[in-house]
Design a protein around this motif. Sequence first.
Motif, PDB file in Angstrom:
ATOM      1  N   ILE A 149      50.079  30.725  17.810  1.00  9.80           N
ATOM      2  CA  ILE A 149      49.133  31.253  16.808  1.00  9.80           C
ATOM      3  C   ILE A 149      48.484  30.103  16.063  1.00  9.80           C
ATOM      4  CG2 ILE A 149      48.976  32.528  14.620  1.00  9.80           C
ATOM      5  CD1 ILE A 149      51.168  34.423  15.793  1.00  9.80           C
ATOM      6  N   PHE A 150      49.294  29.116  15.665  1.00  4.76           N
ATOM      7  CA  PHE A 150      48.768  27.947  14.967  1.00  4.76           C
ATOM      8  C   PHE A 150      47.751  27.209  15.831  1.00  4.76           C
ATOM      9  CE2 PHE A 150      49.114  23.327  14.290  1.00  4.76           C
ATOM     10  CZ  PHE A 150      48.615  23.246  13.012  1.00  4.76           C
ATOM     11  N   LEU A 151      48.107  26.963  17.103  1.00  2.37           N
ATOM     12  CA  LEU A 151      47.198  26.247  17.997  1.00  2.37           C
ATOM     13  C   LEU A 151      45.920  27.028  18.249  1.00  2.37           C
ATOM     14  CD1 LEU A 151      49.720  24.739  20.567  1.00  2.37           C
ATOM     15  CD2 LEU A 151      48.464  23.532  18.771  1.00  2.37           C
ATOM     16  N   HIS A 152      46.041  28.345  18.396  1.00  2.68           N
ATOM     17  CA  HIS A 152      44.863  29.182  18.620  1.00  2.68           C
ATOM     18  C   HIS A 152      43.930  29.112  17.406  1.00  2.68           C
ATOM     19  CE1 HIS A 152      42.484  32.374  20.355  1.00  2.68           C
ATOM     20  NE2 HIS A 152      42.553  33.028  19.200  1.00  2.68           N
ATOM     21  N   THR A 153      44.512  29.177  16.200  1.00  2.65           N
ATOM     22  CA  THR A 153      43.726  29.078  14.967  1.00  2.65           C
ATOM     23  C   THR A 153      43.098  27.702  14.849  1.00  2.65           C
ATOM     24  OG1 THR A 153      45.256  30.618  13.914  1.00  2.65           O
ATOM     25  CG2 THR A 153      43.822  29.367  12.456  1.00  2.65           C
ATOM     26  N   GLY A 203      42.306  25.735  17.224  1.00  3.69           N
ATOM     27  CA  GLY A 203      41.264  25.615  18.241  1.00  3.69           C
ATOM     28  C   GLY A 203      39.944  26.228  17.833  1.00  3.69           C
ATOM     29  N   LYS A 204      39.972  27.106  16.851  1.00  2.00           N
ATOM     30  CA  LYS A 204      38.732  27.727  16.380  1.00  2.00           C
ATOM     31  C   LYS A 204      38.006  26.877  15.339  1.00  2.00           C
ATOM     32  CE  LYS A 204      39.929  32.451  17.394  1.00  2.00           C
ATOM     33  NZ  LYS A 204      39.965  33.824  16.949  1.00  2.00           N
ATOM     34  N   LEU A 205      38.684  25.888  14.784  1.00  4.39           N
ATOM     35  CA  LEU A 205      38.053  25.000  13.812  1.00  4.39           C
ATOM     36  C   LEU A 205      37.151  24.014  14.553  1.00  4.39           C
ATOM     37  CD1 LEU A 205      41.137  24.222  11.554  1.00  4.39           C
ATOM     38  CD2 LEU A 205      39.278  25.817  11.076  1.00  4.39           C
ATOM     39  N   PRO A 206      35.920  23.844  14.088  1.00  2.88           N
ATOM     40  CA  PRO A 206      34.966  22.975  14.795  1.00  2.88           C
ATOM     41  C   PRO A 206      35.482  21.550  15.037  1.00  2.88           C
ATOM     42  CG  PRO A 206      33.862  24.165  13.034  1.00  2.88           C
ATOM     43  CD  PRO A 206      35.323  24.462  12.901  1.00  2.88           C
ATOM     44  N   ALA A 207      36.201  20.990  14.083  1.00  2.82           N
ATOM     45  CA  ALA A 207      36.673  19.605  14.219  1.00  2.82           C
ATOM     46  C   ALA A 207      37.689  19.449  15.342  1.00  2.82           C
ATOM     47  CB  ALA A 207      37.282  19.138  12.893  1.00  2.82           C
ATOM     48  N   VAL A 220      39.243  18.864  21.238  1.00  6.77           N
ATOM     49  CA  VAL A 220      40.610  18.455  21.567  1.00  6.77           C
ATOM     50  C   VAL A 220      41.395  19.649  22.101  1.00  6.77           C
ATOM     51  CG1 VAL A 220      42.790  17.614  20.602  1.00  6.77           C
ATOM     52  CG2 VAL A 220      40.643  16.564  19.907  1.00  6.77           C
ATOM     53  N   TYR A 221      41.273  20.779  21.436  1.00  4.56           N
ATOM     54  CA  TYR A 221      41.985  21.990  21.844  1.00  4.56           C
ATOM     55  C   TYR A 221      41.570  22.400  23.253  1.00  4.56           C
ATOM     56  CZ  TYR A 221      43.774  26.755  21.783  1.00  4.56           C
ATOM     57  OH  TYR A 221      44.431  27.916  22.082  1.00  4.56           O
ATOM     58  N   SER A 222      40.289  22.366  23.513  1.00 10.53           N
ATOM     59  CA  SER A 222      39.770  22.728  24.832  1.00 10.53           C
ATOM     60  C   SER A 222      40.302  21.776  25.904  1.00 10.53           C
ATOM     61  CB  SER A 222      38.241  22.701  24.800  1.00 10.53           C
ATOM     62  OG  SER A 222      37.725  22.914  26.082  1.00 10.53           O
TER      63      SER A 222
END
Length: 155
Positions: free
Chosen positions: A19-23, A25-29, A33-35
Motif C-alpha cells: 500500500i505504501f509503495l503504491h501510494t 508511486g502515485k507521487l510525481p517525484a 523510480v516506482y515504474s
Amino acid sequence: MFKTNKSIKRKADICRINIFLHTLGKLPAYQEVYSSVNHIIQLQHTFLAVVPPKLAEHCVIGKLSKQVLPIYVDSSAVAAKLKHIVPTLLEKFGPQVVSIKIMLRRQQSKQGGSVSSRQKPSLSQTAIDNLNRLALDMPASPLKSAIEIMLAKCL
C-alpha cells in the motif's frame, strides 16, 4: 491447517508495504523510480520462472536499457550455464528485451572492500630490505624507478 501469528503478521506487513509503495508511486517525484522498480520486479519474476533456483541465486537482474537486460552473475561458471538459457529467457521476456548482457559482479572481500583481479604482490621482509638497499645504492635509472614502484605496491 492453521496460520500462525507470525505468518499473519508477515502478510499484514507485506500488505502495508505494498500500500505504501503504491501510494508512493502515485507521487510525481517518485513515479519514474516506482515504474522502473516495478519493471525490474516483473522481469525478475519472469527470470525466476525460467532459471533453475540453484542458478538464479547467483544472478541479479539489472535495469533494462535500450532493450538490453544486464544480468549480473557471481562467476564465469554461472555465466556459462546462464548463456544456455538466454534463448528461452528472450522468448519469455518478449519484445521488450532484445538482448541479454551477462556480466560478472565484483566480488566483495570479507573486510567489505572489493577484491581486485590484481592481488598485491607479497614479498618477504628480507626481500623488501634487500630491494630497498639495492635501490638506495643505484644511480637514478628506469630500473631503480621500477624497483621503487614495486616496493611501494608491496607496502
